[in-house]
Scaffold this motif. Structure first.
Motif, PDB file in Angstrom:
ATOM      1  N   ALA A  17      -8.535   7.418   0.777  1.00 37.43           N
ATOM      2  CA  ALA A  17      -7.497   6.424   0.528  1.00 37.43           C
ATOM      3  C   ALA A  17      -7.414   6.108  -0.955  1.00 37.43           C
ATOM      4  N   VAL A  20      -7.959   0.291  -3.243  1.00 35.69           N
ATOM      5  CA  VAL A  20      -7.713  -0.829  -2.362  1.00 35.69           C
ATOM      6  C   VAL A  20      -7.046  -1.970  -3.111  1.00 35.69           C
ATOM      7  N   PRO A  23      -2.922  -0.605  -4.175  1.00 31.68           N
ATOM      8  CA  PRO A  23      -2.483   0.565  -3.435  1.00 31.68           C
ATOM      9  C   PRO A  23      -1.095   1.005  -3.871  1.00 31.68           C
ATOM     10  N   ALA A  41      -8.319   2.880   4.615  1.00 31.05           N
ATOM     11  CA  ALA A  41      -8.499   2.012   3.453  1.00 31.05           C
ATOM     12  C   ALA A  41      -9.476   0.881   3.761  1.00 31.05           C
ATOM     13  N   GLU A  44     -13.059   1.864   3.402  1.00 26.74           N
ATOM     14  CA  GLU A  44     -13.527   2.001   2.023  1.00 26.74           C
ATOM     15  C   GLU A  44     -13.446   0.685   1.248  1.00 26.74           C
ATOM     16  N   SER A  45     -13.044  -0.384   1.923  1.00 22.32           N
ATOM     17  CA  SER A  45     -12.843  -1.669   1.264  1.00 22.32           C
ATOM     18  C   SER A  45     -14.154  -2.447   1.194  1.00 22.32           C
ATOM     19  N   ILE A 159      -5.205  -5.101   1.392  1.00 18.76           N
ATOM     20  CA  ILE A 159      -4.818  -3.708   1.625  1.00 18.76           C
ATOM     21  C   ILE A 159      -3.402  -3.714   2.177  1.00 18.76           C
ATOM     22  N   ARG A 161      -0.628  -0.861   3.489  1.00 14.38           N
ATOM     23  CA  ARG A 161      -0.291   0.535   3.798  1.00 14.38           C
ATOM     24  C   ARG A 161       0.945   0.543   4.689  1.00 14.38           C
TER      25      ARG A 161
END
Length: 400
Positions: A17, A20, A23, A41, A44-45, A159, A161
């Motif tokens: 991703a 964060v 983005p 995401a 990986e945050s 985040i 997306r």
């Protein structure tokens, strides 16, 4: 554990991703799935503790399916809160093998099947993906910050997306159904057994003066946003069921917040919850005057040895709501109330004052110049009413 999950996602080509914090806008067309995956995401945050709960609940696949079907809004508790303030007993309860459904319900209570970014924020109640009938309340708090139930959104749009958005919050959202299950488990494991109450040693009580029964953030309940008094019970609730009613009112004390200590005292440090259940089963109706946590914390050490007798003085041997108490006190100069305190001297007296009801002994209320050191005002009306047990919140511990 989170790394293992992330490895799986990397293998599926959704792990890489973009940043964060900032983005980028997703590319048009099919593009790279990683740019569109809110779950990738999130993995990986900074919300690692949240993803740990997801894994323990076995809900990662369910979240993936939900992301395929809906544009999600996810509320992720900040790691510091879960590390420092997630009550250890509550966590153990959720992780018991037979309680995974409660952990799953809690996890999915943080997920809405609708996209709501910070710019789209609106006050209202929303159904989560938990399967619970409890709804999640979105609103602005007193400081005009975005809020979810009693938690503040401290990182809006953490985040963003194409398939969803994540907001970081400063607390944990717990549906009332899970709160009730935990309260019931505590009662069934201790107070419902007809055994002597634990001794009031410094280890069992004194060190808890500043503690709370729960350290999680509970959903806002209706009376925090201006609800009417509790409705009359349905006919089915007029059965005795003293045990069930005690479970219900203990859960109500915990849910409203600020009454965890009295709930703990009634359940774990005295036998009064058992006595109340037995009396209801025998056909009696009662009113519990519940002191708030601050009042309990002010109890002098000399009173701890007599805590059961003191709390019995807070249990009125008749059913009264806030409305009936105020009407009686307004109509009469003073109303004498019988309690479970033995022997029956220093009967509890109620009077109307400044638009509310004040409680105390006859001596304490004898003069309008009383210091009120042992008197209490009705502050939180109708915390719980079911026709047999009524619970009214007061701001002091009454000393007989």
């Amino acid at each position: 554990a989170v790394a293992a999950i992330l490895a799986i996602h990397n293998a599926r080509s959704i792990g890489a991703a973009a940043s964060v914090d900032h983005p980028p806008a997703p590319s048009s067309g099919a593009g790279n799935v990683a740019l569109k995956s809110v779950l990738a995401a999130l993995l990986e945050s900074p919300a690692t503790e949240m993803m740990e709960l997801v894994e323990q609940a076995g809900m990662l696949e369910a979240l993936e399916l939900a992301a395929d079907r809906h544009n999600l809004t996810i509320f992720a508790p900040r790691d510091e809160f879960l590390e420092l303030h997630f009550d250890a007993d509550f966590r153990r309860f959720l992780l018991l093998p037979g309680n995974v459904r409660f952990l799953q319900e809690l996890v999915m209570f943080h997920v809405l099947p609708i996209r709501i970014t910070a710019s789209q924020w609106r006050s209202g109640r929303f159904q989560s993906l938990s399967g619970s009938r409890d709804e999640v309340l979105l609103h602005w708090n007193k400081k005009q910050r975005l809020a979810v139930d009693r938690s503040t959104v401290d990182w809006p749009d953490m985040i963003v997306r194409s398939d969803g958005v994540v907001h970081r919050i400063d607390g944990l959202l717990v549906p009332k159904s899970v709160q009730d299950a935990y309260a019931a488990a505590r009662i069934s494991s201790s107070a419902v057994l007809p055994q002597a109450a634990p001794s009031l040693s410094g280890e069992s009580f004194g060190n808890k003066a500043e503690a709370k029964l729960f350290h999680v953030t509970f959903p806002v309940i209706d009376d925090l946003i201006g609800s009417a008094p509790a409705p009359a019970p349905s006919p089915s609730r007029f059965s005795a069921d003293g045990h069930g009613r005690v479970q219900d009112f203990i859960a109500a004390l915990v849910s409203i917040g600020g009454y965890g200590e009295i709930a703990d005292l009634l359940v774990n440090l005295t036998s009064l919850s058992v006595e109340i259940a037995n009396l209801v089963n025998e056909g009696h109706a009662l009113t519990v005057l519940a002191p708030g946590d601050r009042a309990v914390a002010r109890l002098a050490a000399e009173h701890l040895g007599a805590i059961e007798s003191i709390l019995a003085y807070h249990i009125v041997a008749e059913y009264q709501t806030e409305e009936s108490l105020y009407t009686l006190a307004k109509r009469h100069d003073r109303v004498v109330l019988s309690t479970l305190h033995e022997p029956p001297f220093n009967r509890l007296v109620a009077r109307e004052i400044d638009g509310t009801v004040e409680f105390g002994s006859g001596n304490d209320l004898a003069s309008s110049n009383s210091s009120r050191s042992s008197t209490g005002l009705l502050m939180d009306p109708n915390i719980y009413t079911d026709g047999r047990i009524s619970v009214q919140g007061i701001n002091a511990v009454l000393i007989p």
